[in-house]
Design a protein around this motif. Structure first.
Motif, PDB file in Angstrom:
ATOM      1  N   ILE A 402       0.762  -0.500  -0.389  1.00 58.01           N
ATOM      2  CA  ILE A 402       0.055   0.663   0.126  1.00 58.01           C
ATOM      3  C   ILE A 402       1.067   1.486  -0.279  1.00 58.01           C
ATOM      4  CG2 ILE A 402      -1.735   0.822   1.531  1.00 58.01           C
ATOM      5  CD1 ILE A 402      -2.898  -1.032   2.257  1.00 58.01           C
ATOM      6  N   ASN A 403       2.023   0.804   1.069  1.00 57.13           N
ATOM      7  CA  ASN A 403       2.725   2.600   0.552  1.00 57.13           C
ATOM      8  C   ASN A 403       3.562   2.485  -0.296  1.00 57.13           C
ATOM      9  OD1 ASN A 403       2.825   3.336   3.337  1.00 57.13           O
ATOM     10  ND2 ASN A 403       4.239   1.584   4.861  1.00 57.13           N
ATOM     11  N   LYS A 404       4.208   1.470  -0.822  1.00 55.28           N
ATOM     12  CA  LYS A 404       4.445   1.175  -2.559  1.00 55.28           C
ATOM     13  C   LYS A 404       3.030   2.685  -3.074  1.00 55.28           C
ATOM     14  CE  LYS A 404       7.731   0.712  -5.432  1.00 55.28           C
ATOM     15  NZ  LYS A 404       7.169   1.691  -6.314  1.00 55.28           N
ATOM     16  N   GLU A 405       1.926   1.942  -2.917  1.00 55.49           N
ATOM     17  CA  GLU A 405       1.586   2.048  -4.273  1.00 55.49           C
ATOM     18  C   GLU A 405       0.786   3.512  -4.021  1.00 55.49           C
ATOM     19  OE1 GLU A 405      -2.266  -0.605  -3.543  1.00 55.49           O
ATOM     20  OE2 GLU A 405      -1.558  -1.912  -5.170  1.00 55.49           O
ATOM     21  N   LEU A 406       1.507   4.120  -2.814  1.00 57.04           N
ATOM     22  CA  LEU A 406       0.847   5.275  -2.163  1.00 57.04           C
ATOM     23  C   LEU A 406       1.520   6.617  -3.074  1.00 57.04           C
ATOM     24  CD1 LEU A 406      -0.495   5.572   0.804  1.00 57.04           C
ATOM     25  CD2 LEU A 406      -1.570   6.510  -0.511  1.00 57.04           C
ATOM     26  N   GLU A 407       2.972   5.896  -2.793  1.00 58.66           N
ATOM     27  CA  GLU A 407       4.355   6.719  -3.438  1.00 58.66           C
ATOM     28  C   GLU A 407       4.207   6.683  -5.200  1.00 58.66           C
ATOM     29  OE1 GLU A 407       7.702   4.340  -2.471  1.00 58.66           O
ATOM     30  OE2 GLU A 407       7.619   5.309  -0.488  1.00 58.66           O
ATOM     31  N   ASP A 408       3.742   5.943  -5.649  1.00 58.93           N
ATOM     32  CA  ASP A 408       3.542   6.118  -7.102  1.00 58.93           C
ATOM     33  C   ASP A 408       2.236   7.099  -7.416  1.00 58.93           C
ATOM     34  OD1 ASP A 408       5.526   4.053  -7.417  1.00 58.93           O
ATOM     35  OD2 ASP A 408       3.497   2.366  -8.000  1.00 58.93           O
ATOM     36  N   LEU A 409       1.166   7.276  -7.045  1.00 67.06           N
ATOM     37  CA  LEU A 409      -0.504   7.959  -6.802  1.00 67.06           C
ATOM     38  C   LEU A 409       0.542   8.915  -6.872  1.00 67.06           C
ATOM     39  CD1 LEU A 409      -3.226   5.893  -4.803  1.00 67.06           C
ATOM     40  CD2 LEU A 409      -3.025   6.496  -7.212  1.00 67.06           C
ATOM     41  N   GLU A 410       1.642   9.648  -5.532  1.00 65.12           N
ATOM     42  CA  GLU A 410       2.006  10.915  -5.185  1.00 65.12           C
ATOM     43  C   GLU A 410       2.391  11.563  -6.584  1.00 65.12           C
ATOM     44  OE1 GLU A 410       3.772   9.817  -1.640  1.00 65.12           O
ATOM     45  OE2 GLU A 410       1.657  10.257  -0.523  1.00 65.12           O
ATOM     46  N   TYR A 411       3.274  10.535  -6.516  1.00 66.18           N
ATOM     47  CA  TYR A 411       4.087  11.165  -8.487  1.00 66.18           C
ATOM     48  C   TYR A 411       3.095  11.402  -9.479  1.00 66.18           C
ATOM     49  CZ  TYR A 411       7.081  10.649 -12.323  1.00 66.18           C
ATOM     50  OH  TYR A 411       8.097  10.963 -13.487  1.00 66.18           O
ATOM     51  N   ARG A 412       1.747  10.331  -9.841  1.00 66.52           N
ATOM     52  CA  ARG A 412       1.397  10.434 -10.558  1.00 66.52           C
ATOM     53  C   ARG A 412       0.498  11.496 -10.058  1.00 66.52           C
ATOM     54  NH1 ARG A 412      -2.419   5.783 -10.628  1.00 66.52           N
ATOM     55  NH2 ARG A 412      -3.608   6.729 -12.240  1.00 66.52           N
ATOM     56  N   PRO A 417      -1.644  15.833 -15.972  1.00 66.36           N
ATOM     57  CA  PRO A 417      -1.845  16.574 -16.967  1.00 66.36           C
ATOM     58  C   PRO A 417      -3.220  17.626 -17.014  1.00 66.36           C
ATOM     59  CG  PRO A 417      -2.581  14.604 -17.924  1.00 66.36           C
ATOM     60  CD  PRO A 417      -2.289  14.836 -17.122  1.00 66.36           C
ATOM     61  N   ASN A 418      -4.080  17.642 -16.514  1.00 65.64           N
ATOM     62  CA  ASN A 418      -5.337  17.615 -16.648  1.00 65.64           C
ATOM     63  C   ASN A 418      -5.984  18.255 -14.723  1.00 65.64           C
ATOM     64  OD1 ASN A 418      -7.528  15.992 -16.575  1.00 65.64           O
ATOM     65  ND2 ASN A 418      -5.948  15.644 -18.826  1.00 65.64           N
ATOM     66  N   PRO A 419      -7.568  19.015 -14.787  1.00 67.18           N
ATOM     67  CA  PRO A 419      -7.337  18.602 -13.056  1.00 67.18           C
ATOM     68  C   PRO A 419      -8.153  17.871 -13.134  1.00 67.18           C
ATOM     69  CG  PRO A 419      -7.938  21.044 -14.374  1.00 67.18           C
ATOM     70  CD  PRO A 419      -7.237  19.558 -15.212  1.00 67.18           C
ATOM     71  N   THR A 420      -9.175  17.130 -14.395  1.00 64.78           N
ATOM     72  CA  THR A 420     -10.612  15.463 -14.143  1.00 64.78           C
ATOM     73  C   THR A 420      -9.139  14.828 -13.874  1.00 64.78           C
ATOM     74  OG1 THR A 420     -11.083  16.500 -15.565  1.00 64.78           O
ATOM     75  CG2 THR A 420     -11.665  14.010 -15.870  1.00 64.78           C
ATOM     76  N   MET A 421      -7.709  14.764 -14.306  1.00 69.77           N
ATOM     77  CA  MET A 421      -7.268  13.057 -13.863  1.00 69.77           C
ATOM     78  C   MET A 421      -6.541  13.388 -12.505  1.00 69.77           C
ATOM     79  SD  MET A 421      -4.772  12.849 -17.142  1.00 69.77           S
ATOM     80  CE  MET A 421      -4.012  10.697 -16.765  1.00 69.77           C
ATOM     81  N   LYS A 422      -6.165  14.868 -11.918  1.00 68.30           N
ATOM     82  CA  LYS A 422      -5.603  14.874 -10.644  1.00 68.30           C
ATOM     83  C   LYS A 422      -7.034  14.847  -9.411  1.00 68.30           C
ATOM     84  CE  LYS A 422      -2.925  18.452  -8.573  1.00 68.30           C
ATOM     85  NZ  LYS A 422      -2.475  19.721  -8.507  1.00 68.30           N
ATOM     86  N   LYS A 423      -8.269  14.667 -10.562  1.00 69.98           N
ATOM     87  CA  LYS A 423      -9.072  15.142  -9.503  1.00 69.98           C
ATOM     88  C   LYS A 423      -9.717  13.122  -9.329  1.00 69.98           C
ATOM     89  CE  LYS A 423     -12.674  15.954  -7.423  1.00 69.98           C
ATOM     90  NZ  LYS A 423     -13.180  14.125  -6.596  1.00 69.98           N
ATOM     91  N   ASP A 424      -9.459  12.235  -9.679  1.00 71.47           N
ATOM     92  CA  ASP A 424      -9.137  10.572  -9.984  1.00 71.47           C
ATOM     93  C   ASP A 424      -8.519  10.386  -8.706  1.00 71.47           C
ATOM     94  OD1 ASP A 424     -11.420  11.242 -12.015  1.00 71.47           O
ATOM     95  OD2 ASP A 424     -10.466  10.919 -13.428  1.00 71.47           O
ATOM     96  N   VAL A 425      -6.716  10.661  -9.281  1.00 71.79           N
ATOM     97  CA  VAL A 425      -5.663  10.665  -8.341  1.00 71.79           C
ATOM     98  C   VAL A 425      -5.797  11.076  -7.480  1.00 71.79           C
ATOM     99  CG1 VAL A 425      -3.748  10.914  -8.095  1.00 71.79           C
ATOM    100  CG2 VAL A 425      -4.221  10.458  -9.898  1.00 71.79           C
TER     101      VAL A 425
END
Length: 452
Positions: A402-412, A417-425
């Protein structure tokens, strides 16, 4: 038995000569393996999984004392005697004890000591010792039996004399109850002549018999004098005393709460009866019939009580032995599930219900039962602990994931590139953080459970 064949060319054998018992001690180390499972010469203090066979050898005959099997054989230990790992020390101690007993017997024979109690004590001590069948022991046995064979004929003669003199003294004691003291003293003189005609019963016993006869003679002389002076008064007093003793005996017999204490009191009454004096032949006969009937009533009741108690103690011991055997069987099955645990708990209740088993075996049975229970619960706890540790390891791996997945999500999130994708992340991060919190709580609870 022959020398043990352990099928290991690299085995090491230590042989030590022991004059103490006339043979050798044998220690064989075998079955050592290196970290790759290859056979290697065993080393005494090395953790190489080697086994050890230890025993003695006498004239080519081997006797095993202790055998700790190699790790490859399971590593269990078996013993060749009831003394387990102390067999060699016990052998030496018992040989010394036998030598000491033989010497004591020789000294008694040399000194003309005819103490039968001392002889029986030596024989009892000898018979309690183990027969080891070693050369030194055989010499000791010859020495002991030689002294014993010379001693026993002498003891037999003394024993016969003790029995004969004891019979005469018993006859003399009966004269104390005689109504005619003159006739009693004449009869006592005849018994004294018979006593002198019998050979020695040992100086101590001879003195004892002589003193008993002297006391009887003095008592008869005193009784005759008192009787002549106060015959009517003494008979009336004796009747009053014996009637009171009968009354006390009736109270004791009718209300027995403790047989041991009542037995002491009944014996005290009997002792008092014997010293109460004569109330005249006919009165004495009548009173004695009533008093002795009460005594018999009590002793019959006491015998019945102790017979029933002994039967109960025996039944309790047998029940507890069965519970021990069942507990051992549960442990040997290596089944530590709920059903086995419930049965072990039930055995505790059945043990308490079985009651007391007597001072000779109750504590030893309890010790065995307790150790068996401890073996079960310790093994069950070990299995539980191992399972919890596996759960902890699994939870830790999931938390790391889970910690590794959070690190990947924070990088994403940073590179969205846009607010919509940012909101999903951000929504996914929120979910993962909740998963992390839940997993951390789960891990904490598992660690707490493992430490209990």
């Amino acid at each position: 038995m022959n020398k043990p064949e352990l099928n290991d060319e690299l085995a090491k054998t230590k042989i030590r000569k022991y004059k103490t018992f006339g043979g050798n001690t044998i220690e064989i180390m075998y079955g050592a393996l290196d970290e790759n499972g290859k056979a290697v010469p065993p080393k005494e203090d090395a953790d190489d999984g080697h086994g050890t066979w230890f025993g003695i050898e006498v004239n080519g005959d081997y006797r095993m004392f202790a055998w700790t099997h190699s790790k490859a054989e399971g590593g269990s230990t078996e013993y060749g005697t009831e003394y387990k790992e102390k067999a060699l020390d016990t052998l030496k101690e018992q040989l010394n004890k036998k030598t000491e007993l033989a010497r004591e017997l020789e000294n008694m024979l040399h000194n003309g000591d005819s103490d039968e109690n001392a002889l029986n004590a030596i024989k009892d001590a000898w018979n309690k010792l183990t027969v080891w069948n070693v050369p030194v022991e055989k010499d000791i046995i010859k020495r002991y039996e030689k002294a014993l064979n010379a001693f026993e004929p002498k003891m037999e003669e003394i024993k016969q004399n003790i029995a004969a003199k004891g019979t005469i003294v018993d006859q003399a004691k009966k004269l104390l109850d005689a109504d005619n003291f003159r006739n009693a003293r004449n009869e006592l003189d005849k018994l004294k002549d018979s006593l002198r005609e019998i050979g020695s019963a040992g100086s101590a016993k001879d003195d004892e018999f002589h003193e008993q006869i002297r006391e009887i003679e003095n008592t008869l002389r005193t009784k005759q004098k008192d009787f002549n002076e106060h015959i009517n008064e003494s008979r009336s007093t004796a009747e009053t005393k014996k009637t009171e003793l009968i009354s006390q005996a009736k109270k004791l017999v009718s209300n027995v709460s403790n047989f041991k204490e009542t037995n002491v009191k009944m014996n005290e009454l009997f002792d008092a009866w014997k010293t109460a004096g004569s109330a005249g032949h006919e009165v004495d006969e009548k009173l004695w019939e009533e008093f002795n009937g009460l005594r018999k009533q009590f002793f019959d009741a006491r015998q019945k009580f102790f017979d029933e108690r002994d039967e109960q103690l025996k039944k309790s011991g047998e029940t507890k032995q069965k519970l021990i055997e069942e507990a051992k069987a549960i442990v040997e099955k290596n089944d530590f599930g709920r059903s086995a645990a419930d049965r072990m708990k039930a055995l505790d209740k059945e043990w308490r219900a079985a009651g007391y088993s007597g001072k000779d075996i109750n504590d030893s049975l309890w010790d065995t039962f307790t150790k068996t229970k401890e073996a079960f619960w310790s093994a069950k706890k070990a299995i539980f602990t191992k399972a919890v540790e596996a759960d902890i390891e699994k939870a830790q791996k999931e938390l790391d994931k889970i910690n590794k997945e959070l690190e990947d999500l924070e990088y994403r999130l940073e590179v969205a590139p846009n607010p919509t994708m940012k909101k999903d992340v951000e929504d996914t991060i929120y979910v993962k953080r909740n998963e992390k919190t839940d997993k951390e709580k789960e891990l904490e609870e598992l660690k707490k459970k493992a430490s209990e």
